[in-house]
Enzyme design. Structure first.
Site, mmCIF file in Angstrom:
data_model
loop_
_atom_site.group_PDB
_atom_site.id
_atom_site.type_symbol
_atom_site.label_atom_id
_atom_site.label_comp_id
_atom_site.label_asym_id
_atom_site.label_seq_id
_atom_site.Cartn_x
_atom_site.Cartn_y
_atom_site.Cartn_z
ATOM 1 N N ASP A 11 36.143 35.491 44.447
ATOM 2 C CA ASP A 11 36.932 36.399 45.288
ATOM 3 C C ASP A 11 37.124 35.732 46.649
ATOM 4 O OD1 ASP A 11 38.088 38.434 46.691
ATOM 5 O OD2 ASP A 11 36.518 39.913 46.311
ATOM 6 N N ASP A 107 44.042 36.959 44.799
ATOM 7 C CA ASP A 107 42.886 36.357 45.457
ATOM 8 C C ASP A 107 41.610 36.377 44.622
ATOM 9 O OD1 ASP A 107 42.855 39.096 45.579
ATOM 10 O OD2 ASP A 107 41.933 39.209 47.549
ATOM 11 N N GLU A 108 41.680 36.829 43.375
ATOM 12 C CA GLU A 108 40.488 36.897 42.541
ATOM 13 C C GLU A 108 40.761 36.271 41.178
ATOM 14 O OE1 GLU A 108 38.525 40.775 42.410
ATOM 15 O OE2 GLU A 108 39.817 41.453 44.043
#
Length: 413
Positions: A11, A107-108
């Site tokens: 993350d 973003d993960e």
């Protein structure tokens, strides 16, 4: 029980804000928020830095409120091209260790490094990714290491920023079960409230509840949550080239002012439906149903859906069906702050369709030809080159600042 897998969840910390601070070194050490409609007091916070978070700034908060809480807040507009660029660069780093990389948003990502022993243990690979991301991209990540996807994600949330947390089969009850049930993936506010009504407040409470009880409460999702809480999730990490089939296409917006009247609601739905119709065309799909989600100004949400008597890509049909559905199911007794409309139950436009005798197909065919012409004009001259005349004036949604003039029936730039 498959407890031999090694799953990572990476993350990227405060992603939008971190990219902005990396691109603008003068922002470092200062509170930063990425906000939509930065010139509008009703624009909302999309992301915030750790310093802004410590000052009380939250995602979804309106700009003026964020500035009140954090007087020195630096507010910047989003640069999605840059965020996409660094998202891709991060995935290139992940691909050095495995080709089983499944994105979960920009973003993960989950990584399955079970077969990557030559690169080290899961913790060693996680540390290498953490260091490499910082050195090569100037960004930090928090990584969870576990034996399934659900616990790996929980691990990445436990320590932020720039940290690694490992959750093993022999210690997950100690680490996971005391956490609030809302910490578990797919437990939203409505589910959390329903569980609390039955005294289920922690993940441990959820794990110890009878599966039959949870199924009675939440349907099939109740059984899934029971499996997640007990560590028995075996869902796999998809290959980096996997493309998930499109299940729905929608568009939503948080309005710059509350929607008070049915006319306000319809105009916003029609504006949103133009994007939905365009994307259905791009994917060569047709919607057989419509789903509408709203959030009132007290932040409570509702969602409704219905089947259509015909499949469609037409924005006016999508908006019309969504509007009538909402008027039937919602009394408009509270002002609406956010609206989302989706085309659901998607099918290929190439599939044969059984025609209904209750629909004027000649009229629809003319409308389809008109929308074909509108699509062509937008392709050649831009998205805002042509639109409906009803969308003139204050739409209560973020505007791109272009001036439009009306012509009979339509609106031209």
């Amino acid at each position: 029980m498959d407890n031999e897998r090694v799953i990572l969840h990476s993350d990227m910390n405060s992603f939008y804000a971190s990219v902005e601070m990396m691109l603008n070194p003068e922002f470092k050490g200062k509170p930063v928020a990425v906000c939509g409609s930065t010139e509008e007091r009703h624009g909302i916070v999309l992301a915030k830095s750790d310093l802004a978070k410590k000052a009380g700034v939250k995602t979804g908060m309106v700009n003026w409120e964020a500035r009140q809480l954090c007087p020195g807040l630096i507010v910047v507009p989003p640069q999605y091209d840059q965020y996409l660029k660094y998202s891709k660069l991060a995935r290139q780093i992940y691909h050095r260790y495995t080709d089983l990389v499944e994105p979960y948003g920009m973003d993960e990502c989950w990584l399955d490094v079970t077969g990557s022993g030559v690169c080290g243990t899961g913790m060693e690979i996680a540390e290498a990714i953490r260091q490499t991301t910082k050195e090569e991209l100037g960004l930090t990540v928090s990584i969870g290491v576990s034996f399934n996807k659900i616990f790996a994600k929980l691990g990445s949330d436990m320590r932020k920023p720039d940290a690694i947390t490992e959750i093993k089969w022999d210690n997950f009850k100690e680490k996971i079960w005391p956490l609030d049930a809302a910490e578990l993936l797919y437990v939203g506010r409505a589910t959390e409230n329903k569980l609390a009504q039955y005294g289920i407040r922690t993940i441990g409470d959820l794990a110890k509840t009878s599966p039959d009880t949870l199924r009675h409460m939440l349907g099939i999702n109740g059984l899934k949550l029971w499996m997640y809480a007990n560590g028995t999730d075996t869902s796999r990490v998809m290959h980096k080239d996997f493309v998930s089939p499109v299940k729905s296409i929608g568009h939503g917006i948080t309005c710059t002012a509350d929607l008070q009247t049915p006319e306000d609601v319809f105009r916003v739905m029609l504006e949103l439906s133009q994007d939905v119709g365009h994307r259905l065309r791009v994917h060569e799909l047709m919607a057989c149903g419509v789903q509408v989600s709203i959030r009132t100004n007290d932040l409570y949400g509702s969602q409704y859906q219905c089947k259509l008597p015909f499949r469609t890509q037409l924005p006016n049909e999508i908006a019309g069906a969504g509007f009538h559905l909402l008027m039937e199911r919602y009394r408009l007794d509270k002002p609406i702050r956010a609206v989302t409309i989706r085309g659901i139950d998607l099918v290929s436009q190439k599939d044969a369709e059984q025609l209904s005798m209750f629909v004027d197909h000649q009229k629809r065919d003319r409308r389809i030809l008109l929308e074909d012409a509108v699509e062509d004009i937008r392709r050649r001259f831009g998205k805002r080159a042509i639109s409906y005349a009803i969308l003139m004036g204050d739409l209560k949604i973020p505007d791109d600042g272009r001036q439009l003039v009306t012509m009979p029936g339509l609106m031209y730039q």
